[in-house]
Enzyme design. Structure first.
Site, mmCIF file in Angstrom:
data_model
loop_
_atom_site.group_PDB
_atom_site.id
_atom_site.type_symbol
_atom_site.label_atom_id
_atom_site.label_comp_id
_atom_site.label_asym_id
_atom_site.label_seq_id
_atom_site.Cartn_x
_atom_site.Cartn_y
_atom_site.Cartn_z
ATOM 1 N N LYS A 63 0.786 -1.424 -0.091
ATOM 2 C CA LYS A 63 -0.296 -0.097 0.061
ATOM 3 C C LYS A 63 0.886 1.332 -0.058
ATOM 4 C CE LYS A 63 -2.013 -1.015 3.916
ATOM 5 N NZ LYS A 63 -1.389 -2.225 4.008
ATOM 6 N N ARG A 76 -9.363 1.436 8.760
ATOM 7 C CA ARG A 76 -9.010 0.031 9.101
ATOM 8 C C ARG A 76 -10.211 -0.656 10.031
ATOM 9 N NH1 ARG A 76 -3.173 0.651 8.695
ATOM 10 N NH2 ARG A 76 -2.264 -1.480 9.452
ATOM 11 N N ARG A 132 11.719 -5.953 4.607
ATOM 12 C CA ARG A 132 11.485 -4.386 4.196
ATOM 13 C C ARG A 132 12.484 -3.732 5.168
ATOM 14 N NH1 ARG A 132 5.897 -1.814 5.322
ATOM 15 N NH2 ARG A 132 5.977 -2.963 7.501
ATOM 16 N N ARG A 141 11.412 -2.040 10.774
ATOM 17 C CA ARG A 141 10.619 -1.487 11.964
ATOM 18 C C ARG A 141 10.194 -2.243 12.620
ATOM 19 N NH1 ARG A 141 5.316 0.422 7.949
ATOM 20 N NH2 ARG A 141 4.094 -1.030 9.609
ATOM 21 N N ARG A 147 -0.565 -8.849 13.470
ATOM 22 C CA ARG A 147 -1.108 -7.919 12.420
ATOM 23 C C ARG A 147 -2.065 -8.365 11.292
ATOM 24 N NH1 ARG A 147 4.156 -5.490 10.429
ATOM 25 N NH2 ARG A 147 2.975 -4.170 8.997
HETATM 26 P P1 AP5 Z 1 4.832 -1.821 1.971
HETATM 27 O O1 AP5 Z 1 4.497 -0.899 0.838
HETATM 28 O O2 AP5 Z 1 5.608 -1.017 2.909
HETATM 29 O O3 AP5 Z 1 3.492 -2.416 2.271
HETATM 30 P P2 AP5 Z 1 2.209 -1.757 3.069
HETATM 31 O O4 AP5 Z 1 1.134 -2.578 2.476
HETATM 32 O O5 AP5 Z 1 2.385 -0.448 3.056
HETATM 33 O O6 AP5 Z 1 2.571 -2.619 4.364
HETATM 34 P P3 AP5 Z 1 2.817 -1.877 5.809
HETATM 35 O O7 AP5 Z 1 3.379 -2.954 6.796
HETATM 36 O O8 AP5 Z 1 3.012 -0.417 6.080
HETATM 37 O O9 AP5 Z 1 1.113 -1.928 6.196
HETATM 38 P P4 AP5 Z 1 0.294 -1.702 7.526
HETATM 39 O O10 AP5 Z 1 -0.925 -1.535 7.175
HETATM 40 O O11 AP5 Z 1 0.490 -3.105 8.338
HETATM 41 O O12 AP5 Z 1 1.220 -0.983 8.277
HETATM 42 P P5 AP5 Z 1 0.726 0.693 8.766
HETATM 43 O O13 AP5 Z 1 2.185 1.457 8.671
HETATM 44 O O14 AP5 Z 1 -0.276 1.219 8.079
HETATM 45 O O15 AP5 Z 1 5.693 -2.982 1.347
HETATM 46 C C1 AP5 Z 1 6.112 -3.862 2.128
HETATM 47 C C2 AP5 Z 1 7.542 -4.537 1.477
HETATM 48 O O16 AP5 Z 1 7.297 -5.151 0.530
HETATM 49 C C3 AP5 Z 1 8.639 -3.281 1.186
HETATM 50 O O17 AP5 Z 1 9.784 -3.739 1.569
HETATM 51 C C4 AP5 Z 1 8.247 -3.180 -0.321
HETATM 52 O O18 AP5 Z 1 9.344 -2.815 -0.851
HETATM 53 C C5 AP5 Z 1 7.930 -4.516 -0.766
HETATM 54 N N1 AP5 Z 1 7.195 -4.693 -1.690
HETATM 55 C C6 AP5 Z 1 5.937 -3.528 -2.149
HETATM 56 N N2 AP5 Z 1 5.344 -4.335 -3.006
HETATM 57 C C7 AP5 Z 1 5.912 -5.342 -3.479
HETATM 58 C C8 AP5 Z 1 5.807 -5.960 -4.817
HETATM 59 N N3 AP5 Z 1 4.858 -5.971 -5.605
HETATM 60 N N4 AP5 Z 1 6.698 -7.206 -4.927
HETATM 61 C C9 AP5 Z 1 7.885 -7.290 -4.095
HETATM 62 N N5 AP5 Z 1 7.975 -6.739 -2.897
HETATM 63 C C10 AP5 Z 1 7.404 -5.417 -2.896
HETATM 64 O O19 AP5 Z 1 0.546 0.530 10.318
HETATM 65 C C11 AP5 Z 1 1.403 0.239 11.265
HETATM 66 C C12 AP5 Z 1 0.592 0.050 12.474
HETATM 67 O O20 AP5 Z 1 -0.074 1.446 12.889
HETATM 68 C C13 AP5 Z 1 -0.765 -0.664 12.541
HETATM 69 O O21 AP5 Z 1 -0.311 -2.020 12.888
HETATM 70 C C14 AP5 Z 1 -1.338 0.035 13.789
HETATM 71 O O22 AP5 Z 1 -0.947 -0.498 15.057
HETATM 72 C C15 AP5 Z 1 -1.324 1.311 13.683
HETATM 73 N N6 AP5 Z 1 -2.346 1.964 12.606
HETATM 74 C C16 AP5 Z 1 -2.004 2.699 11.226
HETATM 75 N N7 AP5 Z 1 -3.080 2.927 10.806
HETATM 76 C C17 AP5 Z 1 -3.931 2.724 11.572
HETATM 77 C C18 AP5 Z 1 -5.598 3.061 11.676
HETATM 78 N N8 AP5 Z 1 -6.066 3.364 10.606
HETATM 79 N N9 AP5 Z 1 -6.271 2.609 12.726
HETATM 80 C C19 AP5 Z 1 -5.617 2.031 13.759
HETATM 81 N N10 AP5 Z 1 -4.211 1.810 13.885
HETATM 82 C C20 AP5 Z 1 -3.476 2.118 12.680
#
Ligand code: AP5
Length: 223
Positions: free
Chosen positions: A17, A92, A131, A164, A175
């Site tokens: 994402k 979410r 990552r 991270r 997660r």
């Molecule tokens: P990446 O692009 O980083 O993936 P992502 O989907 O953004 O993954 P996240 O781990 O950031 O998502 P998340 O939803 O768990 O975390 P968030 O920060 O929102 O890609 C991942 C890896 O794969 C990278 O190394 C990339 O290079 C590689 N890659 C990407 N595409 C690829 C492909 N096609 N092929 C190969 N490799 C690829 O949330 C973190 C925490 O914050 C949550 O757990 C929660 O505690 C809190 N939080 C955040 N938002 C909320 C909310 N709205 N409500 C409540 N709590 C929240």
């Protein structure tokens, strides 16, 4: 019609994402609103909100809806969001989805599109464990699928690349469970309202971007 576009990019942790939202936002003249990034910025800045969210994030649990909606409310009015926004990792929960509808309605806007990036669970674990993130500018890398030119150093700004804390194996498992429990119903909510477009995320990064470009509706014309 305002000509602004509001797009939700959903998907499980590690679906890509953040990677795709940055590209789509830049190309479409929108801002990227990543609630995960906003929380990590608050943490790095040492704010009370950041300190409170730290434990929750490390455990892979969700931060409260009120806190999240407050963050989004503030960011929506920033000048870089004048062309609309791509939401990454938000909403979410169904309550957050309803909250977003309210925030947009207050501004005379509506949500245009919801895209969901689908990736098998085994691939997710590989992606998250490999990552790396730049400590300074936040640029994303993967040790195998998108490495930096020099190991541990950001190509864009020379900053240090780190893992991270919530990419630890036991937190990844939690997660994924939280996603299934809390966020899967958001898909149902959108399927019954604005509609959901599935994107095959199990292909190289550029191919996923291309698939998203094909599905993205153009901004509404003025008038
Ligand atoms: P990446 O692009 O980083 O993936 P992502 O989907 O953004 O993954 P996240 O781990 O950031 O998502 P998340 O939803 O768990 O975390 P968030 O920060 O929102 O890609 C991942 C890896 O794969 C990278 O190394 C990339 O290079 C590689 N890659 C990407 N595409 C690829 C492909 N096609 N092929 C190969 N490799 C690829 O949330 C973190 C925490 O914050 C949550 O757990 C929660 O505690 C809190 N939080 C955040 N938002 C909320 C909310 N709205 N409500 C409540 N709590 C929240």
């Amino acid at each position: 019609m305002s000509g602004r576009r509001y797009v939700v990019l959903m998907g499980p942790p590690g679906a890509g994402k953040g990677t795709q939202a940055s590209r789509v936002a830049e190309e479409g003249g929108m801002c990227k609103i990543s609630t995960g990034d906003l929380l990590r910025e608050a943490l790095a800045a040492g704010t009370e909100l950041g300190r409170k969210a730290e434990k929750t994030m490390k455990a892979g649990e969700l931060v409260s809806d009120d806190v999240i909606l407050g963050l989004v409310d503030e960011v929506l009015d920033r000048s870089e969001c004048s062309g609309g926004a791509v939401f990454d990792g938000f909403p979410r929960t169904v309550d957050q989805a309803r909250g977003l509808e309210g925030l947009l309605a207050q501004r005379g806007e509506t949500l245009d599109q919801v895209l969901i990036i689908e990736v098998p669970e085994t691939e997710i674990v590989t992606r998250l464990s490999g990552r790396r993130v730049c400590k300074t500018c936040g640029k994303l890398y993967h040790i195998s699928f998108g490495p930096s030119r020099q190991e541990g150093v950001c190509d864009a700004c020379g900053g240090e690349l780190v893992q991270r804390p919530d990419d630890a194996p036991e937190t990844i498992t939690r997660r994924l469970a939280v996603y299934a429990e809390e966020t899967a119903p958001v898909r149902e909510h959108y399927a019954a309202t604005v509609g959901v477009t599935a994107i095959d995320g199990d292909q190289p990064i550029d191919a996923v971007t291309e698939a998203i470009r094909r599905e993205l509706q153009p901004a509404d014309a003025e008038g």
